[in-house]
Scaffold this active site. Structure first.
Site, PDB file in Angstrom:
ATOM      1  N   PHE A  56       0.841  -1.201   0.000  1.00 26.99           N
ATOM      2  CA  PHE A  56       0.000   0.000   0.000  1.00 26.99           C
ATOM      3  C   PHE A  56       0.870   1.243   0.000  1.00 26.99           C
ATOM      4  O   PHE A  56       1.865   1.315   0.731  1.00 26.99           O
ATOM      5  CB  PHE A  56      -0.836   0.076   1.282  1.00 26.99           C
ATOM      6  CG  PHE A  56      -1.790  -1.048   1.503  1.00 26.99           C
ATOM      7  CD1 PHE A  56      -1.380  -2.205   2.164  1.00 26.99           C
ATOM      8  CD2 PHE A  56      -3.114  -0.942   1.098  1.00 26.99           C
ATOM      9  CE1 PHE A  56      -2.268  -3.246   2.397  1.00 26.99           C
ATOM     10  CE2 PHE A  56      -4.008  -1.979   1.340  1.00 26.99           C
ATOM     11  CZ  PHE A  56      -3.588  -3.124   1.985  1.00 26.99           C
ATOM     12  N   ASP A  57       0.459   2.251  -0.738  1.00 29.66           N
ATOM     13  CA  ASP A  57       0.995   3.581  -0.553  1.00 29.66           C
ATOM     14  C   ASP A  57       0.333   4.115   0.721  1.00 29.66           C
ATOM     15  O   ASP A  57      -0.683   3.574   1.176  1.00 29.66           O
ATOM     16  CB  ASP A  57       0.633   4.449  -1.773  1.00 29.66           C
ATOM     17  CG  ASP A  57       0.997   5.909  -1.594  1.00 29.66           C
ATOM     18  OD1 ASP A  57       0.241   6.769  -2.092  1.00 29.66           O
ATOM     19  OD2 ASP A  57       2.025   6.198  -0.943  1.00 29.66           O
ATOM     20  N   GLY A  58       0.872   5.200   1.298  1.00 27.69           N
ATOM     21  CA  GLY A  58       0.307   5.720   2.540  1.00 27.69           C
ATOM     22  C   GLY A  58      -0.729   6.796   2.287  1.00 27.69           C
ATOM     23  O   GLY A  58      -1.937   6.561   2.416  1.00 27.69           O
TER      24      GLY A  58
END
Lengths: 261, 361
Positions: free
Chosen positions: B203-205
């Site tokens: 996941f990106d944040g």
């Protein structure tokens, strides 16, 4: 003694090529005194009739001699309604309903009348009436007046497959033979319209079976002439959230799985 | 955002739901095959995949676009015994199945499993080929909606969908607006060898797990302001983003393995791959996750370095990011990427504000 009378305001259909649909007078009209113009029970039957009529017109646009049409018969199924024959006839004309014939029968002989009139689909909200008709080989579907109002620009016919048959939920599900005649002609009507934006739509719902049983029903319907447009396999997922989204006008219960095979 | 589902012991069911459930259970139990029956949607982590993400339908799509719907459907029907080739979501689906097998072994009576649903607006006649293809690869997908052209959004909600994957960014955007975690999938340019024993999700944040509040600061006021802001608000949790609930659902399943002493052999591994740097803005992210009670297995702070090479090492079955720039970079180096069309990042391309055309009515 049951009697059948033609509606002189409406063009009669070819008995060989028409899809004959019967609907009970109680689905259409409220009770009233003899001699009165009867009020419509609700919008449901009127919209249903209008959809079928519009499709008839579109079919005729392609070819003026088109014989493939929906042919709607209004049938009384009890003696009280049977007595109201002139009210029913005049009310039908008053509301401009596209009904070709009236069949005045009672509890004893309505099923026989369905048969003699070659009815291919019998629509009623009365489970016991539907069961009686199915037992004598007339395909029946239940109307539900409480269901969220279905669209008025498309007739949506649902074929539903359940694994369990509860005794009080209406007629026994139809097998392949039972839908044969009806399916072939109805399928032909559907084919006259395009895949997208059609005024007629077939939905298949498999409530409890696996995807393979759904696929099998898809193919059985296809070989009977019905090319299903939308298919939903719930495999036990609760149906209450999904059903309101499907918006069928009526549901034909089917059971194609042959356990002996 | 899509709410987490109730825990199993809660006695909530109504009788209609129970009846449908019992009937399906009876049906599947009576089948001669060893086919596992689908879990109860209420307790399952439901992943809805479109036909074009599950299978490679690029050729068929061309027929639809060039020759129209009728020709397209006819083509599909003509070829319905030929299985389709795997699509971008295929490895992800296989990995979900692997996790299910492990879960069933440890918890044979549990309904807390992944439930994969085919959600397509294809015509039902095309469906026969899709079902045949599903069978060809032995995928455990029992539920489907073939809507014949209608929007799938209502059905996504009805199935209590935890994640929706599609190739159609409009549908994905609509799903996110309705609070359902969703992403547009992209096939990588090269094929990568992926784990067949462990589901790996990256996941990106910002604007994926978290809201886009911090990204707004970067875009409007620049990086220095961003660093100051994040240090100042280090202890204030970020608001949640569209994929937070999906991470939560994965965490819940991970804990089931930990409970049986399988932490070292857990078939689910999660990764945070963020452009933030550990020193200046990383603390807030980790503290936010902690405040949510969520764990992430590996947090990788890139301080602005490209994500592609790192993802090549991680080899996730799926990587979620809100910025197309990162998606393209990942895709070029063989990572299966999924774009989350959420937040301020959608209005920018490589740092420049995009001129938005009038939104279609």
């Amino acid at each position: 003694m049951a009697s059948t009378i033609e509606n002189t305001d409406v063009k009669q259909k070819d008995p060989d090529r028409a899809v004959v649909v019967a609907v009970t007078s109680r689905e259409v009209f409220e009770d009233g005194a003899e001699g009165d113009i009867l009020a419509l029970r609700d919008d449901m039957a009127r919209k249903l009739l209008m959809l079928m009529h519009e499709m008839n017109e579109r079919l005729q646009q392609e070819s003026a001699k088109e014989l493939l049409q929906f042919d709607v018969v209004l049938i009384t199924t009890d003696s009280q309604q049977q007595q109201q024959s002139s009210s029913i006839i005049s009310s039908t004309k008053h509301h401009g309903l596209e009904i070709s014939r009236f069949c005045f029968a009672n509890e004893e002989d309505f099923v026989e009348s369905l048969q003699t009139n070659n009815v291919q689909l019998f629509l009623t909200s009365d489970k016991s009436e539907a069961s009686q008709a199915t037992q004598k080989g007339v395909l029946s579907a239940l109307l539900d007046h409480q269901e969220a109002s279905p669209p008025s620009d498309q007739l949506r016919i649902m074929f539903c497959e359940d694994a369990i048959i509860q005794p009080d939920t209406g007629p026994t599900p139809a097998n392949r033979e039972a839908i044969q005649g009806f399916a072939a002609q109805l399928g032909e009507i559907r084919r006259r319209f395009s895949l997208a934006d059609s005024p007629l739509c077939f939905i298949l719902v498999t409530a409890h079976g696996s995807k393979d049983s759904c696929a099998s029903s898809l193919l059985t319907l296809r070989s009977s002439g019905i090319s299903v447009d939308e298919a939903y396999c719930l495999a036990g997922a609760p149906r209450d959230p999904i059903m309101p989204l499907l918006q069928p006008h009526f549901t034909i219960r089917i059971s194609f799985s042959d356990l002996e095979e | 955002m899509s709410e987490i589902k109730p825990i199993e012991s809660a006695p909530t069911e109504d009788s209609a739901e129970e009846t449908d459930w019992a009937a399906a259970k009876a049906f599947f139990d009576s089948l001669k095959t060893e086919k596992p029956r689908p879990p109860k949607p209420r307790y399952a982590v439901t992943i809805a995949v479109s036909s074009r993400t599950l299978f490679n339908m690029v050729e068929e799509r061309k027929i639809y676009e060039e020759e129209g719907l009728e020709k397209y459907v006819a083509h599909q029907v003509e070829h319905e015994s030929e299985p389709l080739k795997p699509g971008a979501a295929f490895p992800f689906v296989k990995a979900l199945m692997t996790v299910n097998t492990r879960l069933r072994a440890l918890y044979p009576d549990s309904e807390e499993l992944f439930d994969i649903v085919l959600m397509t607006n294809n015509h039902a006649q095309v469906g026969v080929r899709l079902i045949n293809s599903i069978n060809h690869y032995d995928l455990t997908i029992e539920r489907f909606c073939m809507t014949g052209g209608k929007s799938p959004i209502g059905y996504l909600k009805a199935y209590m969908t935890n994640l929706y994957l599609s190739k159609d960014s409009e549908k994905v955007t609509e799903a996110i607006e309705e609070g359902i975690a969703a992403a547009t999938m992209f096939m990588p340019d090269t094929e990568t060898q992926l784990s067949d024993t462990q589901l790996r999700v990256a996941f990106d944040g910002d604007a994926v797990l978290f809201s886009d509040e911090s990204e707004i600061i970067v875009k409007k006021h620049g990086l220095d302001t961003f660093f100051q802001h994040e240090k100042q608000f280090e202890n204030k949790p970020l608001a949640q983003g569209p994929l937070k609930c999906f991470l939560e659902a994965l965490g819940k399943l991970q804990r089931k393995f930990y409970a049986k002493n399988e932490r070292m052999n857990c078939p689910i591994r999660t990764f945070l791959v963020t452009a933030r740097s550990a020193a200046s803005s990383g603390a807030r992210v980790l503290k936010t996750l902690r405040s949510w009670g969520l764990e992430i297995d590996e947090a990788l702070f890139l301080a602005g370095a490209p994500k592609g090479p790192l993802l090549q090492k991680i080899r996730p079955h799926i990587f979620f990011d809100d910025q197309m720039f990162h998606i393209e970079g990942a895709k070029e180096l063989g990572t299966i990427s999924a774009h989350v069309p959420y937040g301020i990042g959608q209005k920018y391309n490589r740092g420049k504000l995009i001129e938005q055309p009038e939104k279609k009515e």
